[in-house]
Write an enzyme that holds these catalytic residues in place. Structure first.
Site, PDB file in Angstrom:
ATOM      1  N   SER A 141       0.852  -1.194   0.000  1.00 33.86           N
ATOM      2  CA  SER A 141       0.000   0.000   0.000  1.00 33.86           C
ATOM      3  C   SER A 141       0.883   1.237   0.000  1.00 33.86           C
ATOM      4  O   SER A 141       2.074   1.164   0.338  1.00 33.86           O
ATOM      5  CB  SER A 141      -0.843  -0.008   1.291  1.00 33.86           C
ATOM      6  OG  SER A 141      -1.390   1.258   1.546  1.00 33.86           O
ATOM      7  N   TYR A 154      -1.706  -1.527  10.689  1.00 34.55           N
ATOM      8  CA  TYR A 154      -1.865  -1.929   9.278  1.00 34.55           C
ATOM      9  C   TYR A 154      -0.701  -1.343   8.481  1.00 34.55           C
ATOM     10  O   TYR A 154      -0.045  -2.055   7.696  1.00 34.55           O
ATOM     11  CB  TYR A 154      -3.197  -1.401   8.747  1.00 34.55           C
ATOM     12  CG  TYR A 154      -3.382  -1.511   7.252  1.00 34.55           C
ATOM     13  CD1 TYR A 154      -3.779  -2.721   6.671  1.00 34.55           C
ATOM     14  CD2 TYR A 154      -3.182  -0.411   6.414  1.00 34.55           C
ATOM     15  CE1 TYR A 154      -3.970  -2.822   5.288  1.00 34.55           C
ATOM     16  CE2 TYR A 154      -3.371  -0.510   5.039  1.00 34.55           C
ATOM     17  CZ  TYR A 154      -3.759  -1.711   4.481  1.00 34.55           C
ATOM     18  OH  TYR A 154      -3.944  -1.809   3.119  1.00 34.55           O
TER      19      TYR A 154
HETATM   20  N1  LIG Z   1      -8.868  -0.583  -0.281  1.00 35.00           N
HETATM   21  C1  LIG Z   1      -7.793   0.184  -0.170  1.00 35.00           C
HETATM   22  O1  LIG Z   1      -7.902   1.424   0.009  1.00 35.00           O
HETATM   23  C2  LIG Z   1      -6.419  -0.425  -0.252  1.00 35.00           C
HETATM   24  C3  LIG Z   1      -5.323   0.461  -0.401  1.00 35.00           C
HETATM   25  C4  LIG Z   1      -4.053  -0.078  -0.471  1.00 35.00           C
HETATM   26  C5  LIG Z   1      -3.861  -1.447  -0.371  1.00 35.00           C
HETATM   27  N2  LIG Z   1      -4.930  -2.283  -0.214  1.00 35.00           N
HETATM   28  C6  LIG Z   1      -4.665  -3.723  -0.104  1.00 35.00           C
HETATM   29  O2  LIG Z   1      -5.292  -4.411  -1.171  1.00 35.00           O
HETATM   30  C7  LIG Z   1      -5.638  -5.734  -0.765  1.00 35.00           C
HETATM   31  C8  LIG Z   1      -7.105  -5.997  -1.066  1.00 35.00           C
HETATM   32  O3  LIG Z   1      -7.879  -5.069  -0.345  1.00 35.00           O
HETATM   33  P1  LIG Z   1      -9.389  -4.696  -0.727  1.00 35.00           P
HETATM   34  O4  LIG Z   1      -9.529  -3.254  -0.442  1.00 35.00           O
HETATM   35  O5  LIG Z   1      -9.717  -5.227  -2.054  1.00 35.00           O
HETATM   36  O6  LIG Z   1     -10.164  -5.502   0.422  1.00 35.00           O
HETATM   37  P2  LIG Z   1     -11.666  -6.085   0.485  1.00 35.00           P
HETATM   38  O7  LIG Z   1     -12.545  -5.408  -0.483  1.00 35.00           O
HETATM   39  O8  LIG Z   1     -12.016  -6.097   1.916  1.00 35.00           O
HETATM   40  O9  LIG Z   1     -11.481  -7.594  -0.028  1.00 35.00           O
HETATM   41  C9  LIG Z   1     -10.621  -8.444   0.671  1.00 35.00           C
HETATM   42  C10 LIG Z   1     -10.643  -9.810   0.033  1.00 35.00           C
HETATM   43  O10 LIG Z   1      -9.752 -10.645   0.761  1.00 35.00           O
HETATM   44  C11 LIG Z   1     -10.464 -11.735   1.348  1.00 35.00           C
HETATM   45  N3  LIG Z   1      -9.829 -12.032   2.624  1.00 35.00           N
HETATM   46  C12 LIG Z   1      -9.718 -11.250   3.729  1.00 35.00           C
HETATM   47  N4  LIG Z   1      -9.053 -11.895   4.700  1.00 35.00           N
HETATM   48  C13 LIG Z   1      -8.738 -13.117   4.195  1.00 35.00           C
HETATM   49  C14 LIG Z   1      -8.073 -14.251   4.715  1.00 35.00           C
HETATM   50  N5  LIG Z   1      -7.596 -14.270   5.970  1.00 35.00           N
HETATM   51  N6  LIG Z   1      -7.923 -15.340   3.928  1.00 35.00           N
HETATM   52  C15 LIG Z   1      -8.396 -15.340   2.664  1.00 35.00           C
HETATM   53  N7  LIG Z   1      -9.055 -14.310   2.121  1.00 35.00           N
HETATM   54  C16 LIG Z   1      -9.227 -13.207   2.877  1.00 35.00           C
HETATM   55  C17 LIG Z   1     -11.920 -11.264   1.418  1.00 35.00           C
HETATM   56  O11 LIG Z   1     -12.864 -12.331   1.405  1.00 35.00           O
HETATM   57  P3  LIG Z   1     -13.373 -13.020   2.806  1.00 35.00           P
HETATM   58  O12 LIG Z   1     -13.653 -11.878   3.736  1.00 35.00           O
HETATM   59  O13 LIG Z   1     -14.552 -13.816   2.418  1.00 35.00           O
HETATM   60  O14 LIG Z   1     -12.234 -13.862   3.256  1.00 35.00           O
HETATM   61  C18 LIG Z   1     -12.012 -10.483   0.103  1.00 35.00           C
HETATM   62  O15 LIG Z   1     -12.129 -11.366  -0.994  1.00 35.00           O
HETATM   63  C19 LIG Z   1      -5.296  -5.817   0.733  1.00 35.00           C
HETATM   64  O16 LIG Z   1      -4.044  -6.437   0.900  1.00 35.00           O
HETATM   65  C20 LIG Z   1      -5.227  -4.360   1.148  1.00 35.00           C
HETATM   66  O17 LIG Z   1      -4.409  -4.164   2.258  1.00 35.00           O
HETATM   67  C21 LIG Z   1      -6.217  -1.802  -0.163  1.00 35.00           C
END
Ligand SMILES: NC(=O)c1ccc[n+]([C@@H]2O[C@H](COP(=O)([O-])OP(=O)(O)OC[C@H]3O[C@@H](n4cnc5c(N)ncnc54)[C@H](OP(=O)(O)O)[C@@H]3O)[C@@H](O)[C@H]2O)c1
Length: 255
Positions: A141, A154
């Site tokens: 991130s 985080y």
């Molecule tokens: N959104 C942002 O602003 C942002 C910014 C920078 C980086 N990121 C990074 O991008 C990545 C994806 O984030 P997102 O925003 O797309 O999140 P999200 O919309 O909450 O989706 C997270 C996904 O990961 C799965 N997941 C969560 N914990 C898990 C576990 N322990 N085992 C297997 N699957 C798991 C969830 O499904 P289940 O809950 O069903 O397991 C879901 O499919 C993360 O690493 C996050 O830190 C996000």
């Protein structure tokens, strides 16, 4: 990457948000995509919307689940050549709040966002080494460079992941395995809903920038506003820290 089609790709957390958009784009481009997630129903619904996909119920933070996943990949998908570590958790809290329970939160975040990535990569390296060309993508991130204090542990977990990713890339330099780091800014997903995520970019932009980076072998991917924040961080770390943590009356989320 020489080939951006006909790959066999594992995406952890591919049932929602950024992971789902990556799965969608890669499957449309002719890759076989394997998505994982904890919630079976959500996983099933996501898979139903995708082209060439295999959903596997797996919690990346659980050792037993991961061993079963790795065995299944070895037996059923011997051609697996790309691993996208995307599953992540973000906990919003104030470090000085007496009820914060910071140790417990940090432990959960480090387990999912950092230790689980190390475990999965280590277990899959033997399989990846057998392929002609392979890739590992670790999703960190913008906060790996500049911490945001509403997500204190985080941000620390992503800084650790950034450091590990640099070491992994250099360690695998003379091999068939390329190591990418995907560094999104604020993205509009469920994970970011409590930190103004609605103002973030669409997760499909992150997927597109990852795909473009595969084509150019650009290993550290500063998606959207991460590029600006990185430049500011390089010229003035203190200004970057201020920009990431504006005083309440100045709060302004940009992308
Ligand atoms: N959104 C942002 O602003 C942002 C910014 C920078 C980086 N990121 C990074 O991008 C990545 C994806 O984030 P997102 O925003 O797309 O999140 P999200 O919309 O909450 O989706 C997270 C996904 O990961 C799965 N997941 C969560 N914990 C898990 C576990 N322990 N085992 C297997 N699957 C798991 C969830 O499904 P289940 O809950 O069903 O397991 C879901 O499919 C993360 O690493 C996050 O830190 C996000």
């Amino acid at each position: 990457m020489k080939n951006t089609n006909q790959n066999t790709v594992l995406i952890t957390g591919g049932s929602a948000g950024i992971g789902f958009e990556i799965a969608k784009l890669l499957s449309e481009k002719g890759n076989h995509v394997i998505i994982t997630g904890r919630d079976k129903e959500r996983l099933k619904k996501a898979a139903a919307q995708l082209k060439v996909v295999t959903p596997i119920n797996c919690d990346v933070s659980k050792e037993k689940d991961v061993y079963l996943l790795v065995k299944r990949l070895r037996d059923e998908f011997p051609a697996l050549n790309m691993v996208i570590n995307n599953a992540g958790v973000a906990l919003v809290y104030n470090l000085v709040d007496e009820e914060a329970n910071a140790f417990s939160k940090a432990k959960d975040e480090m387990l999912t966002n950092y230790f689980s990535v190390i475990r999965l990569n280590e277990l899959l390296l033997p399989q990846l080494k057998k392929q002609k060309e392979a890739a590992i993508v670790n999703t960190s991130s913008v906060v790996a460079f500049v911490p945001g204090i509403s997500l204190p542990t985080y941000a620390a977990s992503k800084a650790a992941l950034h450091s590990y990713t640099q070491s992994l890339r250099l360690s695998l330099e003379d091999t068939n395995i390329k190591v990418f780091e995907l560094m999104p800014p604020l993205v509009n997903t469920e994970l970011s809903k409590d930190i103004g995520g609605a103002n973030g970019i669409h997760p499909s932009q992150v997927a597109q920038e990852l795909f473009d980076a595969f084509e150019k072998d650009k290993y550290e991917i500063h998606v959207g506003n991460t590029a600006n924040m990185y430049e500011l961080f390089r010229s003035s770390p203190s200004e970057a820290f201020k920009r990431m943590n504006p005083k309440k009356e100045q709060v302004q989320v940009t992308n």
